[in-house]
Structure formats: structure tokens, C-alpha cells
Design a protein around this motif. Sequence first.
Motif, PDB file in Angstrom:
ATOM      1  N   UNK A   1       0.811  -1.225   0.000  1.00  0.00           N
ATOM      2  CA  UNK A   1       0.000   0.000   0.000  1.00  0.00           C
ATOM      3  C   UNK A   1       0.845   1.276   0.000  1.00  0.00           C
ATOM      4  N   UNK A   2       2.136   1.138   0.213  1.00  0.00           N
ATOM      5  CA  UNK A   2       3.028   2.295   0.367  1.00  0.00           C
ATOM      6  C   UNK A   2       3.458   2.819  -0.995  1.00  0.00           C
ATOM      7  N   UNK A   3       3.311   4.137  -1.171  1.00  0.00           N
ATOM      8  CA  UNK A   3       3.705   4.761  -2.433  1.00  0.00           C
ATOM      9  C   UNK A   3       4.866   5.744  -2.278  1.00  0.00           C
ATOM     10  N   UNK A   4       5.204   6.081  -1.021  1.00  0.00           N
ATOM     11  CA  UNK A   4       6.345   6.981  -0.816  1.00  0.00           C
ATOM     12  C   UNK A   4       7.004   6.706   0.531  1.00  0.00           C
ATOM     13  N   UNK A   5       8.280   7.030   0.569  1.00  0.00           N
ATOM     14  CA  UNK A   5       9.063   6.866   1.789  1.00  0.00           C
ATOM     15  C   UNK A   5      10.046   8.034   1.850  1.00  0.00           C
ATOM     16  N   UNK A   6      10.162   8.660   3.023  1.00  0.00           N
ATOM     17  CA  UNK A   6      11.116   9.759   3.108  1.00  0.00           C
ATOM     18  C   UNK A   6      12.516   9.222   3.424  1.00  0.00           C
ATOM     19  N   UNK A   7      13.508  10.098   3.345  1.00  0.00           N
ATOM     20  CA  UNK A   7      14.905   9.684   3.509  1.00  0.00           C
ATOM     21  C   UNK A   7      15.167   9.065   4.877  1.00  0.00           C
ATOM     22  N   UNK A   8      14.637   9.677   5.927  1.00  0.00           N
ATOM     23  CA  UNK A   8      14.833   9.137   7.275  1.00  0.00           C
ATOM     24  C   UNK A   8      14.270   7.724   7.370  1.00  0.00           C
TER      25      UNK A   8
ATOM     26  N   UNK B   1       8.733  -6.881   0.821  1.00  0.00           N
ATOM     27  CA  UNK B   1       8.100  -7.294  -0.428  1.00  0.00           C
ATOM     28  C   UNK B   1       7.093  -6.249  -0.913  1.00  0.00           C
ATOM     29  N   UNK B   2       6.685  -6.420  -2.164  1.00  0.00           N
ATOM     30  CA  UNK B   2       5.709  -5.541  -2.827  1.00  0.00           C
ATOM     31  C   UNK B   2       6.174  -4.086  -2.825  1.00  0.00           C
ATOM     32  N   UNK B   3       7.429  -3.889  -3.193  1.00  0.00           N
ATOM     33  CA  UNK B   3       8.010  -2.546  -3.218  1.00  0.00           C
ATOM     34  C   UNK B   3       7.694  -1.900  -4.558  1.00  0.00           C
ATOM     35  N   UNK B   4       6.998  -0.788  -4.511  1.00  0.00           N
ATOM     36  CA  UNK B   4       6.648  -0.055  -5.724  1.00  0.00           C
ATOM     37  C   UNK B   4       7.881   0.712  -6.243  1.00  0.00           C
ATOM     38  N   UNK B   5       7.853   1.059  -7.509  1.00  0.00           N
ATOM     39  CA  UNK B   5       8.983   1.725  -8.166  1.00  0.00           C
ATOM     40  C   UNK B   5       9.475   2.984  -7.434  1.00  0.00           C
ATOM     41  N   UNK B   6       8.597   3.875  -6.946  1.00  0.00           N
ATOM     42  CA  UNK B   6       9.095   5.069  -6.250  1.00  0.00           C
ATOM     43  C   UNK B   6       9.875   4.731  -4.962  1.00  0.00           C
ATOM     44  N   UNK B   7       9.469   3.656  -4.299  1.00  0.00           N
ATOM     45  CA  UNK B   7      10.168   3.254  -3.072  1.00  0.00           C
ATOM     46  C   UNK B   7      11.541   2.685  -3.443  1.00  0.00           C
ATOM     47  N   UNK B   8      11.551   1.842  -4.453  1.00  0.00           N
ATOM     48  CA  UNK B   8      12.817   1.263  -4.911  1.00  0.00           C
ATOM     49  C   UNK B   8      13.765   2.375  -5.373  1.00  0.00           C
ATOM     50  N   UNK B   9      13.218   3.372  -6.065  1.00  0.00           N
ATOM     51  CA  UNK B   9      14.025   4.512  -6.524  1.00  0.00           C
ATOM     52  C   UNK B   9      14.602   5.279  -5.338  1.00  0.00           C
ATOM     53  N   UNK B  10      13.800   5.469  -4.297  1.00  0.00           N
ATOM     54  CA  UNK B  10      14.288   6.171  -3.095  1.00  0.00           C
ATOM     55  C   UNK B  10      15.448   5.409  -2.462  1.00  0.00           C
ATOM     56  N   UNK B  11      15.324   4.074  -2.347  1.00  0.00           N
ATOM     57  CA  UNK B  11      16.421   3.258  -1.803  1.00  0.00           C
ATOM     58  C   UNK B  11      17.665   3.378  -2.690  1.00  0.00           C
ATOM     59  N   UNK B  12      17.449   3.357  -3.992  1.00  0.00           N
ATOM     60  CA  UNK B  12      18.562   3.431  -4.935  1.00  0.00           C
ATOM     61  C   UNK B  12      19.274   4.779  -4.840  1.00  0.00           C
ATOM     62  N   UNK B  13      18.522   5.867  -4.790  1.00  0.00           N
ATOM     63  CA  UNK B  13      19.118   7.206  -4.704  1.00  0.00           C
ATOM     64  C   UNK B  13      19.917   7.398  -3.426  1.00  0.00           C
ATOM     65  N   UNK B  14      19.527   6.703  -2.376  1.00  0.00           N
ATOM     66  CA  UNK B  14      20.240   6.787  -1.098  1.00  0.00           C
ATOM     67  C   UNK B  14      21.341   5.724  -0.997  1.00  0.00           C
ATOM     68  N   UNK B  15      21.565   5.016  -2.095  1.00  0.00           N
ATOM     69  CA  UNK B  15      22.567   3.952  -2.179  1.00  0.00           C
ATOM     70  C   UNK B  15      22.338   2.862  -1.136  1.00  0.00           C
ATOM     71  N   UNK B  16      21.064   2.537  -0.910  1.00  0.00           N
ATOM     72  CA  UNK B  16      20.684   1.490   0.035  1.00  0.00           C
ATOM     73  C   UNK B  16      20.178   0.236  -0.672  1.00  0.00           C
ATOM     74  N   UNK B  17      19.815   0.382  -1.931  1.00  0.00           N
ATOM     75  CA  UNK B  17      19.143  -0.697  -2.651  1.00  0.00           C
ATOM     76  C   UNK B  17      19.950  -1.991  -2.651  1.00  0.00           C
ATOM     77  N   UNK B  18      21.253  -1.883  -2.877  1.00  0.00           N
ATOM     78  CA  UNK B  18      22.071  -3.096  -2.958  1.00  0.00           C
ATOM     79  C   UNK B  18      22.188  -3.817  -1.615  1.00  0.00           C
ATOM     80  N   UNK B  19      21.870  -3.142  -0.519  1.00  0.00           N
ATOM     81  CA  UNK B  19      21.949  -3.754   0.803  1.00  0.00           C
ATOM     82  C   UNK B  19      20.602  -4.299   1.283  1.00  0.00           C
ATOM     83  N   UNK B  20      19.547  -3.929   0.568  1.00  0.00           N
ATOM     84  CA  UNK B  20      18.201  -4.305   0.990  1.00  0.00           C
ATOM     85  C   UNK B  20      17.820  -5.662   0.415  1.00  0.00           C
ATOM     86  N   UNK B  21      17.040  -6.406   1.184  1.00  0.00           N
ATOM     87  CA  UNK B  21      16.536  -7.702   0.745  1.00  0.00           C
ATOM     88  C   UNK B  21      15.088  -7.493   0.306  1.00  0.00           C
ATOM     89  N   UNK B  22      14.896  -7.224  -0.994  1.00  0.00           N
ATOM     90  CA  UNK B  22      13.587  -6.902  -1.548  1.00  0.00           C
ATOM     91  C   UNK B  22      13.116  -8.005  -2.491  1.00  0.00           C
TER      92      UNK B  22
END
Length: 133
Positions: free
Chosen positions: A50-57, A79-100
Amino acid sequence: MNFKIDTKEKFTTITVEETNINAIVSERLTELCSTYLEQDVKNIILNLSLVVSVDEFAANNLAKLQHEFYEKHASFVICHVKAPIEKAFDELELLEFMNLTPTESEAWDIVQMEEIERELLDDDEVEFEIEKD
């Protein structure tokens, strides 16, 4: 802040019933998830369908939470990570560490595989015999 909790034999699924994860929601989520580290069923699957956005914190908080689970030999899969959330993780250089995972079923599979890995690595009965000539 609403969370739906569904406990299974090997894991608990927590579904965030908010459209935005901000600092307040992420801190409440961290408190909730951390309590599972003290229980028999420690593994968490976090459903963000249901989540469409996540802030940096909040993104950083989720990454720290996942790290804490793995340090304590428990799984934390999102699971069920929408594109904007994945993009936020990627921009913060967290995506490669996350188990999605795209689906909850795939998250279940990861938890089960990690449980097997932990059992095999923690097995004290494994001994290697060296043959001497």
C-alpha cells in the motif's frame, strides 16, 4: 499508524497500512519489529503493497532495521516494493543492501532458505576427518 500482523510458523508478516512511510511511521515500525527479535518467531516479512512513498529518514531506518535483524541471525525481507520506493532506496545507495522481493511468496522462500542456511552453519555436529597416510 496501522499495521496488519500475520504470524506464521517461521515468520511474521507485517503489512504497512499507510501510503507514506515518514519518520514517525518508521520509528513506530522499528519499535514493533524490534520486539520480534526477543520472540521465538524472529523473522519478519515487511509488506509495502500500500506504500507509495518513503522519506529519507524512513528509508535509512528500514535499512538499519534490516541490518539489525541479520546481525541477530534473523531474516528481514521487504516485499511488494513499488517503483518510487525502490528509486528512493537506490538514490540513497541502500538498494544493494536491501533484501527486496516482488511478492510475499518469494519473501517466504527467502526466509525459509535463510533459516536452512543458519541451521547448517550453526550445526555443531559437523566434523571433518583428516586422513593421515
